[in-house]
Write a protein that holds these residues in place. Structure first.
Motif, short mmCIF file in Angstrom:
data_model
loop_
_atom_site.label_atom_id
_atom_site.label_comp_id
_atom_site.label_asym_id
_atom_site.label_seq_id
_atom_site.Cartn_x
_atom_site.Cartn_y
_atom_site.Cartn_z
N GLY A 81 9.80 -2.57 0.07
CA GLY A 81 9.42 -2.77 1.47
C GLY A 81 9.46 -1.52 2.31
O GLY A 81 9.28 -1.58 3.53
N ILE A 82 9.69 -0.37 1.68
CA ILE A 82 9.73 0.90 2.42
C ILE A 82 8.30 1.41 2.60
O ILE A 82 7.59 1.67 1.62
CB ILE A 82 10.59 1.93 1.66
CG1 ILE A 82 12.05 1.46 1.63
CG2 ILE A 82 10.47 3.32 2.30
CD1 ILE A 82 12.94 2.29 0.74
N GLN A 83 7.87 1.54 3.86
CA GLN A 83 6.51 1.97 4.14
C GLN A 83 6.44 3.41 4.64
O GLN A 83 5.42 4.08 4.45
CB GLN A 83 5.88 1.04 5.19
CG GLN A 83 5.78 -0.40 4.72
CD GLN A 83 5.14 -1.29 5.78
OE1 GLN A 83 4.47 -0.82 6.71
NE2 GLN A 83 5.36 -2.59 5.67
N ARG A 84 7.50 3.88 5.29
CA ARG A 84 7.53 5.25 5.81
C ARG A 84 8.82 5.91 5.32
O ARG A 84 9.92 5.43 5.60
CB ARG A 84 7.47 5.28 7.34
CG ARG A 84 6.07 4.97 7.88
CD ARG A 84 6.09 4.77 9.39
NE ARG A 84 6.64 5.90 10.13
CZ ARG A 84 5.94 6.98 10.49
NH1 ARG A 84 4.66 7.08 10.15
NH2 ARG A 84 6.50 7.95 11.18
N MET A 134 1.80 -0.24 -3.32
CA MET A 134 1.35 0.89 -2.50
C MET A 134 2.55 1.76 -2.14
O MET A 134 3.56 1.24 -1.66
CB MET A 134 0.66 0.38 -1.23
CG MET A 134 0.08 1.46 -0.35
SD MET A 134 -0.86 0.76 1.02
CE MET A 134 -1.41 2.25 1.80
N ARG A 135 2.45 3.05 -2.37
CA ARG A 135 3.60 3.91 -2.11
C ARG A 135 3.76 4.17 -0.61
O ARG A 135 2.79 4.09 0.15
CB ARG A 135 3.47 5.22 -2.87
CG ARG A 135 2.48 6.23 -2.29
CD ARG A 135 2.77 7.60 -2.89
NE ARG A 135 1.85 8.64 -2.49
CZ ARG A 135 1.97 9.36 -1.37
NH1 ARG A 135 2.94 9.09 -0.51
NH2 ARG A 135 1.10 10.32 -1.09
N PRO A 136 4.99 4.51 -0.20
CA PRO A 136 5.20 4.81 1.23
C PRO A 136 4.48 6.08 1.66
O PRO A 136 4.16 6.95 0.84
CB PRO A 136 6.72 5.00 1.31
CG PRO A 136 7.29 4.47 0.04
CD PRO A 136 6.21 4.58 -0.99
N THR A 137 4.24 6.18 2.95
CA THR A 137 3.83 7.45 3.54
C THR A 137 5.02 8.39 3.50
O THR A 137 6.12 8.03 3.94
CB THR A 137 3.38 7.26 4.99
OG1 THR A 137 2.24 6.39 5.01
CG2 THR A 137 3.02 8.58 5.65
N ASP A 161 2.51 13.61 2.61
CA ASP A 161 1.40 13.23 3.48
C ASP A 161 1.42 13.97 4.81
O ASP A 161 0.37 14.28 5.37
CB ASP A 161 1.44 11.72 3.75
CG ASP A 161 1.31 10.91 2.48
OD1 ASP A 161 0.28 11.05 1.79
OD2 ASP A 161 2.25 10.16 2.15
N GLY A 191 8.14 1.56 -2.46
CA GLY A 191 7.18 0.68 -1.79
C GLY A 191 7.41 -0.77 -2.13
O GLY A 191 7.24 -1.65 -1.29
N THR A 192 7.82 -1.04 -3.37
CA THR A 192 8.09 -2.43 -3.76
C THR A 192 9.33 -2.98 -3.08
O THR A 192 9.55 -4.19 -3.05
CB THR A 192 8.25 -2.55 -5.29
OG1 THR A 192 9.45 -1.88 -5.70
CG2 THR A 192 7.05 -1.96 -6.01
N ASP A 210 11.51 3.94 7.57
CA ASP A 210 12.28 2.91 6.88
C ASP A 210 13.39 3.49 6.01
O ASP A 210 14.38 2.81 5.72
CB ASP A 210 11.35 2.07 5.99
CG ASP A 210 10.22 1.45 6.77
OD1 ASP A 210 10.50 0.72 7.73
OD2 ASP A 210 9.04 1.71 6.44
#
Length: 209
Positions: free
Chosen positions: A134-137, A1-4, A157, A131-132, A44
């Motif tokens: 661990g970066i979510q934002r 899942m890609r970051p926001t 976004d 995203g892989t 992040d």
């Protein structure tokens, strides 16, 4: 899942990031700049393009007054490399950045080459790779060519705009590089609440449906 992906920019009331000679300090107020550091503290990673690294040698760190979160964990710096070289002595390379590149590079940090067949970074694949890690934002701070590429790829976004109390009165460095040919090409966005003042500047949050 890609970051926001959150785009952040400080600009004049008529949409200029900087003057034609590159000067931009300071378009926004001290209060807006402190707010921008608080925004960095919520993400992040912070991304910039290679041109910004060459021109500004940014740190992309959270810098707040003592007692206001100055011990916050620092976001990961992310650089989008292009065909031009990157200065190995740039301050970001002291912080083990992630570098998105169309090819493998001999630079400090973690090099991610999502598409080694072309001369430009595949931004969708590159951001997905973040995203892989661990970066979510992900906060994107420039420059205008990177902003335009993300807009065209439909990867933004949300945006946070800081408007300083001045008019450029001409074209310097606009928010997005490139030509806007017709109104039908405009991207319709939605204001996320009313803008609010930060000293003499105004912050406006925008959602990209």
């Amino acid at each position: 899942m890609r970051p926001t992906v959150i785009m952040k920019a400080a600009m004049t009331l008529d949409g200029q990031l900087a003057a034609a000679d590159g000067t931009s300090q300071w378009i926004s107020s001290p209060e807006a700049r402190r707010d921008a550091h608080r925004l960095r503290a919520t993400v992040d990673a912070v991304m910039v393009g290679a041109g910004t690294v060459r021109a500004d040698d940014p740190r992309l760190t959270v810098r707040l007054d003592a007692g206001s979160g100055s011990d916050t964990e620092q976001p990961i710096p992310v650089i989008v490399a292009g065909k031009g070289g990157l200065p190995s002595g740039a301050r970001l390379f002291r912080r083990d950045p992630v570098v998105l590149s169309p090819t493998e590079l001999e630079l400090p940090g973690q090099i991610v080459a999502p598409d080694e067949t072309g001369d430009r970074v595949d931004l969708a694949a590159g951001i997905a790779s973040l995203g892989t890690l661990g970066i979510q934002r992900l906060l994107v701070e420039g420059g205008s060519r990177l902003f335009r590429s993300l807009l065209e790829a439909d990867l933004i976004d949300r945006a946070v705009f800081y408007y300083g109390p001045m008019l450029g009165g001409g074209v310097g460095a606009p928010l997005f590089s490139g030509r806007w040919s017709t109104l039908a090409d405009a991207r319709v966005v939605r204001a996320a609440g009313a803008g609010h003042r930060l000293g003499e500047s105004i912050r406006l949050d925008v959602d990209f449906p």
